[in-house]
Design a protein around this motif. Sequence first.
Motif, PDB file in Angstrom:
ATOM      1  N   ASP A 130     -32.871  41.840  -4.942  1.00 25.07           N
ATOM      2  CA  ASP A 130     -32.413  41.988  -6.233  1.00 25.07           C
ATOM      3  C   ASP A 130     -31.266  42.771  -6.305  1.00 25.07           C
ATOM      4  OD1 ASP A 130     -31.852  41.696  -8.867  1.00 25.07           O
ATOM      5  OD2 ASP A 130     -33.662  42.700  -9.660  1.00 25.07           O
ATOM      6  N   THR A 155     -42.734  42.601  -9.966  1.00 27.95           N
ATOM      7  CA  THR A 155     -41.724  43.687 -10.456  1.00 27.95           C
ATOM      8  C   THR A 155     -40.862  43.673 -11.193  1.00 27.95           C
ATOM      9  OG1 THR A 155     -40.526  42.972  -8.223  1.00 27.95           O
ATOM     10  CG2 THR A 155     -42.185  44.832  -7.976  1.00 27.95           C
ATOM     11  N   GLU A 197     -33.669  38.718 -13.960  1.00 27.80           N
ATOM     12  CA  GLU A 197     -33.815  37.268 -13.151  1.00 27.80           C
ATOM     13  C   GLU A 197     -35.280  36.823 -12.862  1.00 27.80           C
ATOM     14  OE1 GLU A 197     -33.520  40.007 -11.892  1.00 27.80           O
ATOM     15  OE2 GLU A 197     -35.088  39.990 -10.355  1.00 27.80           O
ATOM     16  N   ASP A 236     -38.443  43.507  -4.409  1.00 26.72           N
ATOM     17  CA  ASP A 236     -38.378  42.600  -5.445  1.00 26.72           C
ATOM     18  C   ASP A 236     -39.237  41.398  -5.154  1.00 26.72           C
ATOM     19  OD1 ASP A 236     -38.121  42.945  -8.211  1.00 26.72           O
ATOM     20  OD2 ASP A 236     -36.279  41.566  -8.274  1.00 26.72           O
ATOM     21  N   LYS A 253     -43.711  36.989  -8.179  1.00 27.45           N
ATOM     22  CA  LYS A 253     -42.312  36.983  -8.341  1.00 27.45           C
ATOM     23  C   LYS A 253     -41.823  37.385  -6.780  1.00 27.45           C
ATOM     24  CE  LYS A 253     -38.483  39.752  -9.867  1.00 27.45           C
ATOM     25  NZ  LYS A 253     -37.914  40.932 -10.863  1.00 27.45           N
TER      26      LYS A 253
HETATM   27 ZN    ZN Z   1     -35.906  41.913 -10.219  1.00 28.26          ZN
END
Ligand code: ZN
Length: 485
Positions: free
Chosen positions: A254, A359, A333, A272, A249
Amino acid sequence: MIAFQPSAKFDKQASIILLDQGEVKKKSFPEIPKNLKKLVLSAIGSNQFSGDEGQIFPLVFDQKIILLVGVGAKKDLSLTALRMTVRKAFMSAYLAEIKDVELHLHDQKDDSVVSVIEGILIGSYKWKKYITRKDDDKTVDEKNVYLVINKKEVFEDAIVICEGNNLTRDLINENADVATSTHIEKVIQKLIKGKKNISVEILNKKEMKTKGLGLHLAVNQGSNKEPKLIIVKYAGASKKEPYTAIVGKGITYDAGGINLKPSGHIETMRQDMSGAGAVVGILKNFLSLKPKKNILFVCTLAENAIGSNAYKPGEIIKGYAGKTVEIGNTDAEGRLVLADAISYVIKNYKPSRLIDIATLTGACVVALGCDYTGLVSTDDQLANQLLASAQKTDDRAWRLPSYKELKSSVSSKIADIRNLGFPKGAGGTITAAEFLRQFAEVDGTKWAHLDIAGTAFVEGHTRMYFAYGATGAAVRLLTDFLRNK
Ligand code: ZN
Ligand code: BES
Ligand code: ZN
Protein backbone atom coordinates in the motif's frame (compact mmCIF):
# COMPACT_ATOMS: atom_id res chain seq x y z
CA MET A 1 11.17 -29.48 16.63
CA ILE A 2 8.77 -29.72 19.53
CA ALA A 3 7.79 -33.13 20.87
CA PHE A 4 5.46 -34.63 23.41
CA GLN A 5 6.98 -36.55 26.32
CA PRO A 6 4.65 -38.24 28.83
CA SER A 7 7.11 -38.35 31.74
CA ALA A 8 10.13 -36.46 33.07
CA LYS A 9 13.60 -37.72 32.12
CA PHE A 10 16.10 -34.95 32.90
CA ASP A 11 18.41 -36.47 30.32
CA LYS A 12 18.61 -33.46 27.96
CA GLN A 13 21.36 -30.84 27.82
CA ALA A 14 18.98 -28.47 29.61
CA SER A 15 15.69 -28.58 31.49
CA ILE A 16 13.28 -25.77 32.24
CA ILE A 17 11.15 -26.20 35.34
CA LEU A 18 8.18 -23.86 35.64
CA LEU A 19 7.15 -23.30 39.25
CA ASP A 20 4.48 -21.11 40.79
CA GLN A 21 4.99 -19.31 44.07
CA GLY A 22 2.78 -21.76 45.96
CA GLU A 23 4.84 -24.76 44.83
CA VAL A 24 7.99 -22.98 45.88
CA LYS A 25 6.55 -22.08 49.27
CA LYS A 26 5.24 -25.59 49.90
CA LYS A 27 8.37 -27.12 48.36
CA SER A 28 6.20 -29.52 46.40
CA PHE A 29 7.60 -30.38 42.98
CA PRO A 30 6.82 -33.78 41.57
CA GLU A 31 9.04 -35.87 39.30
CA ILE A 32 12.36 -34.30 40.28
CA PRO A 33 15.42 -36.52 40.92
CA LYS A 34 16.42 -36.55 44.58
CA ASN A 35 19.77 -34.81 44.18
CA LEU A 36 18.27 -32.13 42.00
CA LYS A 37 15.59 -31.56 44.60
CA LYS A 38 18.35 -30.82 47.11
CA LEU A 39 19.79 -28.17 44.82
CA VAL A 40 16.39 -26.61 44.21
CA LEU A 41 15.69 -26.53 47.93
CA SER A 42 18.95 -24.78 48.63
CA ALA A 43 18.15 -22.12 45.98
CA ILE A 44 14.81 -21.59 47.68
CA GLY A 45 16.27 -21.77 51.19
CA SER A 46 18.80 -19.05 50.40
CA ASN A 47 16.00 -16.84 49.00
CA GLN A 48 17.47 -16.91 45.54
CA PHE A 49 14.35 -18.29 43.92
CA SER A 50 10.78 -17.52 44.97
CA GLY A 51 8.68 -18.38 41.88
CA ASP A 52 7.90 -14.72 41.10
CA GLU A 53 6.56 -14.04 37.65
CA GLY A 54 9.36 -14.01 35.06
CA GLN A 55 12.11 -15.02 37.47
CA ILE A 56 14.84 -17.21 35.96
CA PHE A 57 17.40 -18.99 38.12
CA PRO A 58 20.05 -21.29 36.63
CA LEU A 59 21.48 -24.41 38.27
CA VAL A 60 23.99 -26.96 37.08
CA PHE A 61 23.06 -30.54 37.84
CA ASP A 62 24.79 -33.66 36.56
CA GLN A 63 26.62 -31.46 33.99
CA LYS A 64 23.27 -30.27 32.68
CA ILE A 65 21.66 -26.85 32.87
CA ILE A 66 18.50 -26.54 34.89
CA LEU A 67 16.50 -23.32 34.69
CA LEU A 68 14.07 -22.67 37.51
CA VAL A 69 11.46 -20.36 36.08
CA GLY A 70 8.84 -18.56 38.15
CA VAL A 71 5.30 -18.09 36.84
CA GLY A 72 3.96 -16.10 39.81
CA ALA A 73 1.01 -16.66 42.12
CA LYS A 74 -1.40 -19.39 41.07
CA LYS A 75 -4.55 -17.47 41.89
CA ASP A 76 -3.86 -14.48 39.68
CA LEU A 77 -1.64 -16.16 37.13
CA SER A 78 -1.83 -14.36 33.81
CA LEU A 79 -1.62 -16.57 30.75
CA THR A 80 -0.18 -13.67 28.76
CA ALA A 81 2.59 -13.36 31.34
CA LEU A 82 3.06 -17.14 31.17
CA ARG A 83 3.63 -16.93 27.42
CA MET A 84 6.09 -14.07 27.95
CA THR A 85 7.92 -15.91 30.71
CA VAL A 86 8.28 -19.07 28.65
CA ARG A 87 9.54 -16.99 25.74
CA LYS A 88 12.03 -15.23 27.98
CA ALA A 89 13.39 -18.48 29.43
CA PHE A 90 13.55 -20.09 26.05
CA MET A 91 15.41 -17.22 24.46
CA SER A 92 17.69 -16.59 27.43
CA ALA A 93 21.44 -16.70 26.96
CA TYR A 94 21.57 -19.85 29.13
CA LEU A 95 20.06 -21.82 26.26
CA ALA A 96 21.81 -20.07 23.38
CA GLU A 97 24.03 -23.00 22.46
CA ILE A 98 21.72 -25.76 23.73
CA LYS A 99 20.01 -28.09 21.28
CA ASP A 100 17.90 -30.38 23.48
CA VAL A 101 15.58 -28.92 26.10
CA GLU A 102 13.05 -30.63 28.34
CA LEU A 103 10.27 -28.45 29.72
CA HIS A 104 8.27 -29.17 32.88
CA LEU A 105 5.01 -27.36 33.51
CA HIS A 106 3.69 -25.94 36.77
CA ASP A 107 0.26 -27.45 35.97
CA GLN A 108 -1.40 -29.53 33.29
CA LYS A 109 -4.52 -27.44 32.66
CA ASP A 110 -5.45 -27.11 28.98
CA ASP A 111 -5.01 -23.34 28.87
CA SER A 112 -1.61 -23.54 30.58
CA VAL A 113 -0.40 -26.17 28.12
CA VAL A 114 -1.61 -24.07 25.17
CA SER A 115 0.00 -20.91 26.58
CA VAL A 116 3.34 -22.63 27.12
CA ILE A 117 3.34 -24.00 23.57
CA GLU A 118 2.47 -20.55 22.23
CA GLY A 119 5.20 -19.03 24.40
CA ILE A 120 7.66 -21.32 22.66
CA LEU A 121 6.42 -21.43 19.07
CA ILE A 122 4.91 -17.96 18.71
CA GLY A 123 7.33 -16.41 21.20
CA SER A 124 10.51 -17.61 19.56
CA TYR A 125 9.40 -16.95 15.97
CA LYS A 126 11.70 -14.62 14.13
CA TRP A 127 11.80 -13.60 10.48
CA LYS A 128 15.35 -14.55 9.52
CA LYS A 129 15.15 -15.30 5.80
CA TYR A 130 17.27 -12.30 4.83
CA ILE A 131 19.81 -12.43 7.64
CA THR A 132 23.05 -13.92 6.40
CA ARG A 133 25.24 -13.16 9.43
CA LYS A 134 25.87 -16.07 11.79
CA ASP A 135 25.56 -14.72 15.31
CA ASP A 136 21.81 -14.63 15.28
CA ASP A 137 19.31 -15.73 17.99
CA LYS A 138 18.41 -19.39 17.92
CA THR A 139 14.77 -20.04 17.19
CA VAL A 140 12.76 -23.12 18.01
CA ASP A 141 13.38 -24.77 14.64
CA GLU A 142 17.05 -25.03 15.63
CA LYS A 143 16.27 -26.81 18.91
CA ASN A 144 14.61 -30.03 20.03
CA VAL A 145 12.07 -29.23 22.71
CA TYR A 146 10.42 -31.97 24.77
CA LEU A 147 7.30 -31.01 26.69
CA VAL A 148 6.51 -33.15 29.70
CA ILE A 149 2.72 -33.25 29.57
CA ASN A 150 -0.04 -35.83 29.56
CA LYS A 151 -2.39 -34.16 27.09
CA LYS A 152 -1.52 -35.29 23.62
CA GLU A 153 -4.60 -33.84 21.92
CA VAL A 154 -4.25 -30.39 23.43
CA PHE A 155 -0.57 -30.49 22.48
CA GLU A 156 -1.18 -31.42 18.85
CA ASP A 157 -4.00 -28.94 18.45
CA ALA A 158 -1.92 -26.06 19.81
CA ILE A 159 1.00 -26.89 17.56
CA VAL A 160 -1.16 -26.86 14.44
CA ILE A 161 -2.56 -23.44 15.37
CA CYS A 162 0.90 -22.01 16.09
CA GLU A 163 2.12 -23.26 12.73
CA GLY A 164 -0.85 -21.64 10.99
CA ASN A 165 -0.14 -18.45 12.90
CA ASN A 166 3.50 -18.49 11.84
CA LEU A 167 2.69 -19.23 8.20
CA THR A 168 0.64 -16.03 8.24
CA ARG A 169 3.65 -14.19 9.66
CA ASP A 170 5.97 -15.53 6.96
CA LEU A 171 3.61 -14.31 4.25
CA ILE A 172 3.35 -10.85 5.76
CA ASN A 173 7.05 -10.46 6.54
CA GLU A 174 8.11 -11.45 3.03
CA ASN A 175 9.07 -8.68 0.58
CA ALA A 176 6.10 -7.23 -1.29
CA ASP A 177 7.68 -8.06 -4.64
CA VAL A 178 7.95 -11.71 -3.58
CA ALA A 179 4.63 -12.09 -1.74
CA THR A 180 2.58 -10.94 -4.73
CA SER A 181 -0.97 -12.02 -5.53
CA THR A 182 0.47 -14.78 -7.75
CA HIS A 183 2.68 -16.02 -4.92
CA ILE A 184 -0.22 -16.03 -2.46
CA GLU A 185 -2.33 -17.95 -4.96
CA LYS A 186 0.47 -20.54 -5.26
CA VAL A 187 0.67 -20.91 -1.47
CA ILE A 188 -3.09 -21.49 -1.33
CA GLN A 189 -3.04 -23.97 -4.25
CA LYS A 190 -0.28 -25.93 -2.54
CA LEU A 191 -2.19 -26.03 0.75
CA ILE A 192 -5.43 -27.31 -0.79
CA LYS A 193 -3.87 -29.69 -3.34
CA GLY A 194 -5.41 -33.16 -3.02
CA LYS A 195 -7.58 -32.13 -0.05
CA LYS A 196 -11.18 -33.36 0.22
CA ASN A 197 -14.28 -31.15 0.28
CA ILE A 198 -12.43 -28.19 -1.15
CA SER A 199 -13.16 -26.13 -4.23
CA VAL A 200 -11.76 -22.82 -5.36
CA GLU A 201 -12.79 -19.93 -7.58
CA ILE A 202 -10.25 -17.36 -8.72
CA LEU A 203 -11.05 -14.12 -10.48
CA ASN A 204 -8.17 -12.42 -12.30
CA LYS A 205 -8.20 -9.06 -14.09
CA LYS A 206 -10.06 -10.49 -17.08
CA GLU A 207 -12.89 -12.03 -15.02
CA MET A 208 -13.11 -8.93 -12.86
CA LYS A 209 -13.64 -6.82 -15.97
CA THR A 210 -16.37 -9.10 -17.28
CA LYS A 211 -18.15 -9.31 -13.93
CA GLY A 212 -17.79 -5.64 -13.03
CA LEU A 213 -15.54 -5.59 -9.95
CA GLY A 214 -14.72 -1.98 -10.78
CA LEU A 215 -13.51 -0.96 -7.33
CA HIS A 216 -11.01 -3.78 -7.04
CA LEU A 217 -9.73 -3.07 -10.56
CA ALA A 218 -9.37 0.65 -9.84
CA VAL A 219 -7.19 0.03 -6.78
CA ASN A 220 -4.88 -2.23 -8.78
CA GLN A 221 -4.78 0.06 -11.83
CA GLY A 222 -1.35 1.56 -11.08
CA SER A 223 0.25 -1.84 -10.54
CA ASN A 224 1.99 -4.19 -12.96
CA LYS A 225 0.76 -7.18 -10.94
CA GLU A 226 -2.41 -9.20 -11.35
CA PRO A 227 -5.40 -8.38 -9.12
CA LYS A 228 -6.99 -11.52 -7.69
CA LEU A 229 -10.07 -12.53 -5.78
CA ILE A 230 -9.58 -16.03 -4.39
CA ILE A 231 -12.49 -17.90 -2.83
CA VAL A 232 -11.80 -21.27 -1.25
CA LYS A 233 -14.92 -23.22 -0.32
CA TYR A 234 -14.36 -25.58 2.59
CA ALA A 235 -17.32 -27.92 2.90
CA GLY A 236 -16.71 -29.71 6.20
CA ALA A 237 -20.41 -29.98 7.12
CA SER A 238 -23.55 -31.05 5.27
CA LYS A 239 -24.87 -28.99 2.38
CA LYS A 240 -27.76 -27.74 4.50
CA GLU A 241 -25.49 -26.05 7.01
CA PRO A 242 -24.97 -22.34 6.36
CA TYR A 243 -21.59 -20.91 5.36
CA THR A 244 -19.52 -18.38 7.24
CA ALA A 245 -17.26 -16.27 5.05
CA ILE A 246 -14.00 -14.70 6.17
CA VAL A 247 -12.71 -12.04 3.82
CA GLY A 248 -9.14 -10.77 4.18
CA LYS A 249 -7.79 -7.49 2.83
CA GLY A 250 -4.76 -8.37 0.74
CA ILE A 251 -3.04 -5.21 -0.44
CA THR A 252 0.37 -6.68 -1.17
CA TYR A 253 1.82 -3.17 -0.98
CA ASP A 254 0.00 0.00 0.00
CA ALA A 255 1.96 2.97 -1.32
CA GLY A 256 -1.22 5.03 -0.93
CA GLY A 257 -1.59 5.54 -4.69
CA ILE A 258 -1.61 9.13 -5.94
CA ASN A 259 -2.33 10.18 -2.34
CA LEU A 260 1.15 8.79 -1.73
CA LYS A 261 2.06 7.85 1.83
CA PRO A 262 4.86 9.93 3.38
CA SER A 263 8.14 8.60 4.82
CA GLY A 264 7.58 7.08 8.21
CA HIS A 265 4.26 5.57 7.13
CA ILE A 266 5.13 3.74 3.95
CA GLU A 267 8.07 1.52 4.92
CA THR A 268 6.12 -1.35 6.46
CA MET A 269 3.22 -1.33 4.05
CA ARG A 270 3.93 -4.85 2.84
CA GLN A 271 1.91 -5.65 5.99
CA ASP A 272 -1.25 -4.44 4.24
CA MET A 273 -2.08 -7.99 3.17
CA SER A 274 -2.25 -9.13 6.80
CA GLY A 275 -5.99 -9.81 6.56
CA ALA A 276 -5.48 -12.11 3.58
CA GLY A 277 -2.41 -13.59 5.30
CA ALA A 278 -4.58 -14.41 8.32
CA VAL A 279 -7.15 -16.09 6.05
CA VAL A 280 -4.40 -18.35 4.64
CA GLY A 281 -3.17 -19.27 8.14
CA ILE A 282 -6.70 -20.10 9.28
CA LEU A 283 -7.25 -22.16 6.12
CA LYS A 284 -4.11 -24.14 6.94
CA ASN A 285 -5.44 -24.75 10.46
CA PHE A 286 -8.76 -25.97 9.08
CA LEU A 287 -7.12 -28.33 6.61
CA SER A 288 -5.20 -29.94 9.50
CA LEU A 289 -7.86 -29.89 12.22
CA LYS A 290 -10.73 -30.70 9.83
CA PRO A 291 -13.61 -29.18 11.80
CA LYS A 292 -17.10 -30.07 10.56
CA LYS A 293 -18.02 -26.58 9.43
CA ASN A 294 -18.79 -24.82 6.17
CA ILE A 295 -16.46 -21.92 5.57
CA LEU A 296 -15.56 -19.61 2.70
CA PHE A 297 -11.95 -18.45 2.84
CA VAL A 298 -11.63 -15.29 0.77
CA CYS A 299 -8.54 -13.25 -0.14
CA THR A 300 -8.93 -10.00 -2.01
CA LEU A 301 -5.53 -9.23 -3.53
CA ALA A 302 -4.27 -6.07 -5.20
CA GLU A 303 -1.41 -3.60 -5.06
CA ASN A 304 -2.04 0.09 -4.39
CA ALA A 305 0.75 1.59 -6.48
CA ILE A 306 1.49 5.03 -7.84
CA GLY A 307 2.03 5.70 -11.54
CA SER A 308 0.51 7.17 -14.66
CA ASN A 309 -2.16 4.46 -14.74
CA ALA A 310 -3.11 4.79 -11.09
CA TYR A 311 -6.72 5.63 -10.18
CA LYS A 312 -7.27 9.22 -9.17
CA PRO A 313 -8.69 11.19 -6.28
CA GLY A 314 -12.03 12.75 -7.19
CA GLU A 315 -13.04 10.02 -9.62
CA ILE A 316 -16.29 8.11 -9.37
CA ILE A 317 -16.14 4.35 -9.80
CA LYS A 318 -18.88 1.74 -9.92
CA GLY A 319 -18.40 -1.50 -8.00
CA TYR A 320 -19.81 -5.02 -8.29
CA ALA A 321 -22.88 -4.14 -6.18
CA GLY A 322 -23.82 -1.41 -8.68
CA LYS A 323 -23.16 1.40 -6.23
CA THR A 324 -21.00 4.33 -7.34
CA VAL A 325 -18.15 5.47 -5.11
CA GLU A 326 -16.53 8.89 -4.97
CA ILE A 327 -12.80 8.47 -4.39
CA GLY A 328 -11.99 11.00 -1.67
CA ASN A 329 -8.53 9.52 -1.14
CA THR A 330 -6.71 6.77 -3.03
CA ASP A 331 -5.09 5.64 0.22
CA ALA A 332 -8.48 4.52 1.53
CA GLU A 333 -8.21 1.56 -0.88
CA GLY A 334 -8.85 -1.31 1.53
CA ARG A 335 -12.56 -0.61 1.83
CA LEU A 336 -12.82 -0.55 -1.98
CA VAL A 337 -11.37 -4.01 -2.63
CA LEU A 338 -13.30 -5.33 0.37
CA ALA A 339 -16.57 -3.82 -0.86
CA ASP A 340 -16.28 -5.70 -4.16
CA ALA A 341 -15.21 -8.95 -2.52
CA ILE A 342 -17.99 -8.74 0.07
CA SER A 343 -20.62 -7.98 -2.60
CA TYR A 344 -19.38 -10.79 -4.83
CA VAL A 345 -19.30 -13.39 -2.05
CA ILE A 346 -22.74 -12.45 -0.71
CA LYS A 347 -24.36 -12.48 -4.14
CA ASN A 348 -22.78 -15.70 -5.38
CA TYR A 349 -22.27 -17.77 -2.20
CA LYS A 350 -24.95 -16.44 0.18
CA PRO A 351 -23.11 -16.93 3.48
CA SER A 352 -25.19 -16.44 6.65
CA ARG A 353 -22.30 -14.64 8.35
CA LEU A 354 -19.41 -12.65 6.94
CA ILE A 355 -16.38 -11.42 8.84
CA ASP A 356 -13.80 -9.23 7.17
CA ILE A 357 -10.26 -8.84 8.47
CA ALA A 358 -8.23 -5.82 7.42
CA THR A 359 -5.35 -3.52 8.23
CA LEU A 360 -7.88 -0.84 7.41
CA THR A 361 -7.22 2.39 9.31
CA GLY A 362 -4.38 4.22 11.02
CA ALA A 363 -7.16 5.65 13.19
CA CYS A 364 -7.55 2.23 14.82
CA VAL A 365 -3.95 2.41 16.01
CA VAL A 366 -4.69 5.85 17.49
CA ALA A 367 -7.87 4.64 19.20
CA LEU A 368 -6.81 1.24 20.52
CA GLY A 369 -3.03 1.02 20.26
CA CYS A 370 -1.30 -2.17 19.19
CA ASP A 371 -2.61 -4.83 21.56
CA TYR A 372 -6.31 -4.80 20.70
CA THR A 373 -7.89 -5.41 17.31
CA GLY A 374 -10.86 -3.14 16.59
CA LEU A 375 -14.16 -5.00 16.24
CA VAL A 376 -17.24 -3.47 14.63
CA SER A 377 -20.54 -5.29 14.22
CA THR A 378 -24.24 -4.48 14.47
CA ASP A 379 -24.97 -8.04 15.60
CA ASP A 380 -24.52 -8.36 19.37
CA GLN A 381 -24.45 -12.14 19.39
CA LEU A 382 -21.78 -12.33 16.71
CA ALA A 383 -19.75 -9.56 18.37
CA ASN A 384 -19.92 -11.27 21.76
CA GLN A 385 -18.89 -14.62 20.34
CA LEU A 386 -15.89 -13.00 18.65
CA LEU A 387 -14.95 -11.19 21.86
CA ALA A 388 -15.17 -14.48 23.78
CA SER A 389 -12.80 -16.16 21.30
CA ALA A 390 -10.49 -13.15 21.49
CA GLN A 391 -10.36 -13.41 25.26
CA LYS A 392 -9.83 -17.18 25.24
CA THR A 393 -7.00 -17.12 22.71
CA ASP A 394 -5.27 -13.94 23.93
CA ASP A 395 -5.71 -12.63 20.38
CA ARG A 396 -7.34 -9.54 21.75
CA ALA A 397 -10.19 -7.44 20.39
CA TRP A 398 -12.24 -4.47 21.57
CA ARG A 399 -15.62 -3.45 20.21
CA LEU A 400 -16.21 -0.01 18.70
CA PRO A 401 -19.69 1.35 17.93
CA SER A 402 -21.77 1.14 14.80
CA TYR A 403 -25.05 3.06 14.65
CA LYS A 404 -27.65 4.28 12.18
CA GLU A 405 -26.63 7.93 12.12
CA LEU A 406 -23.14 7.08 10.88
CA LYS A 407 -24.59 6.55 7.42
CA SER A 408 -24.23 10.25 6.62
CA SER A 409 -20.50 10.17 7.45
CA VAL A 410 -19.76 8.41 4.16
CA SER A 411 -22.37 10.13 1.97
CA SER A 412 -21.39 11.87 -1.25
CA LYS A 413 -22.90 14.75 -3.19
CA ILE A 414 -21.88 13.30 -6.53
CA ALA A 415 -22.01 9.52 -6.00
CA ASP A 416 -23.86 6.92 -3.92
CA ILE A 417 -21.15 6.76 -1.28
CA ARG A 418 -17.66 8.14 -0.59
CA ASN A 419 -14.54 6.24 0.50
CA LEU A 420 -13.50 8.97 2.91
CA GLY A 421 -15.28 9.62 6.21
CA PHE A 422 -16.68 12.95 7.35
CA PRO A 423 -15.82 15.07 9.33
CA LYS A 424 -12.18 14.78 8.30
CA GLY A 425 -10.16 12.81 10.81
CA ALA A 426 -13.13 11.98 13.03
CA GLY A 427 -13.72 8.35 13.96
CA GLY A 428 -11.75 6.98 11.03
CA THR A 429 -12.19 3.37 12.10
CA ILE A 430 -15.95 3.44 12.52
CA THR A 431 -16.56 5.46 9.36
CA ALA A 432 -14.45 2.96 7.38
CA ALA A 433 -16.49 0.17 8.96
CA GLU A 434 -19.69 2.03 8.06
CA PHE A 435 -18.58 2.07 4.43
CA LEU A 436 -18.14 -1.72 4.55
CA ARG A 437 -21.44 -2.24 6.39
CA GLN A 438 -23.32 -0.69 3.50
CA PHE A 439 -22.01 -3.48 1.25
CA ALA A 440 -22.12 -6.29 3.80
CA GLU A 441 -25.44 -5.97 5.57
CA VAL A 442 -27.55 -7.05 2.62
CA ASP A 443 -29.77 -10.12 2.12
CA GLY A 444 -29.80 -10.75 5.90
CA THR A 445 -26.04 -11.42 6.13
CA LYS A 446 -24.68 -11.00 9.63
CA TRP A 447 -21.47 -9.04 9.46
CA ALA A 448 -18.48 -8.26 11.64
CA HIS A 449 -15.30 -6.37 10.88
CA LEU A 450 -11.86 -6.78 12.47
CA ASP A 451 -9.47 -3.85 12.02
CA ILE A 452 -5.99 -5.26 12.64
CA ALA A 453 -4.03 -2.15 11.60
CA GLY A 454 -2.52 -1.88 15.09
CA THR A 455 -2.16 -5.56 15.93
CA ALA A 456 -0.87 -7.19 12.75
CA PHE A 457 2.69 -5.91 12.79
CA VAL A 458 5.20 -4.95 15.48
CA GLU A 459 7.39 -2.00 14.61
CA GLY A 460 10.28 -1.20 16.88
CA HIS A 461 10.71 -3.45 19.90
CA THR A 462 9.17 -6.76 20.88
CA ARG A 463 5.57 -6.44 22.07
CA MET A 464 4.31 -8.97 24.62
CA TYR A 465 5.54 -12.24 23.11
CA PHE A 466 5.86 -11.00 19.54
CA ALA A 467 9.19 -10.09 17.99
CA TYR A 468 9.57 -7.38 15.34
CA GLY A 469 7.37 -7.95 12.29
CA ALA A 470 4.10 -9.74 11.71
CA THR A 471 2.19 -11.24 14.66
CA GLY A 472 -0.49 -13.36 12.99
CA ALA A 473 -3.27 -11.25 14.53
CA ALA A 474 -6.77 -12.76 14.13
CA VAL A 475 -5.50 -16.26 13.29
CA ARG A 476 -5.98 -17.70 16.77
CA LEU A 477 -9.13 -15.66 17.37
CA LEU A 478 -10.89 -16.76 14.19
CA THR A 479 -9.66 -20.35 14.27
CA ASP A 480 -11.31 -20.66 17.67
CA PHE A 481 -14.46 -18.82 16.63
CA LEU A 482 -14.97 -20.67 13.34
CA ARG A 483 -14.49 -24.17 14.72
CA ASN A 484 -16.57 -23.67 17.86
CA LYS A 485 -19.39 -21.24 17.05
ZN1 ZN B 1 -4.22 -0.14 3.05
N1 BES C 1 -3.34 0.32 5.04
C1 BES C 1 -3.72 1.57 5.55
C2 BES C 1 -4.01 1.54 7.06
C3 BES C 1 -2.87 1.17 7.96
C4 BES C 1 -2.20 2.14 8.68
C5 BES C 1 -2.51 -0.15 8.16
C6 BES C 1 -1.18 1.80 9.54
C7 BES C 1 -1.49 -0.49 9.02
C8 BES C 1 -0.83 0.48 9.72
C9 BES C 1 -4.98 2.07 4.85
O1 BES C 1 -5.15 1.67 3.55
C10 BES C 1 -4.91 3.56 4.87
O2 BES C 1 -4.02 4.08 4.29
N2 BES C 1 -5.87 4.18 5.50
C11 BES C 1 -5.92 5.60 5.58
C12 BES C 1 -7.35 6.01 5.39
C13 BES C 1 -7.56 7.49 5.21
C14 BES C 1 -6.96 7.94 3.90
C15 BES C 1 -9.03 7.77 5.25
C16 BES C 1 -5.40 6.02 6.94
O3 BES C 1 -5.62 5.30 7.91
O4 BES C 1 -4.74 7.05 7.03
ZN1 ZN D 1 -4.12 2.91 2.17
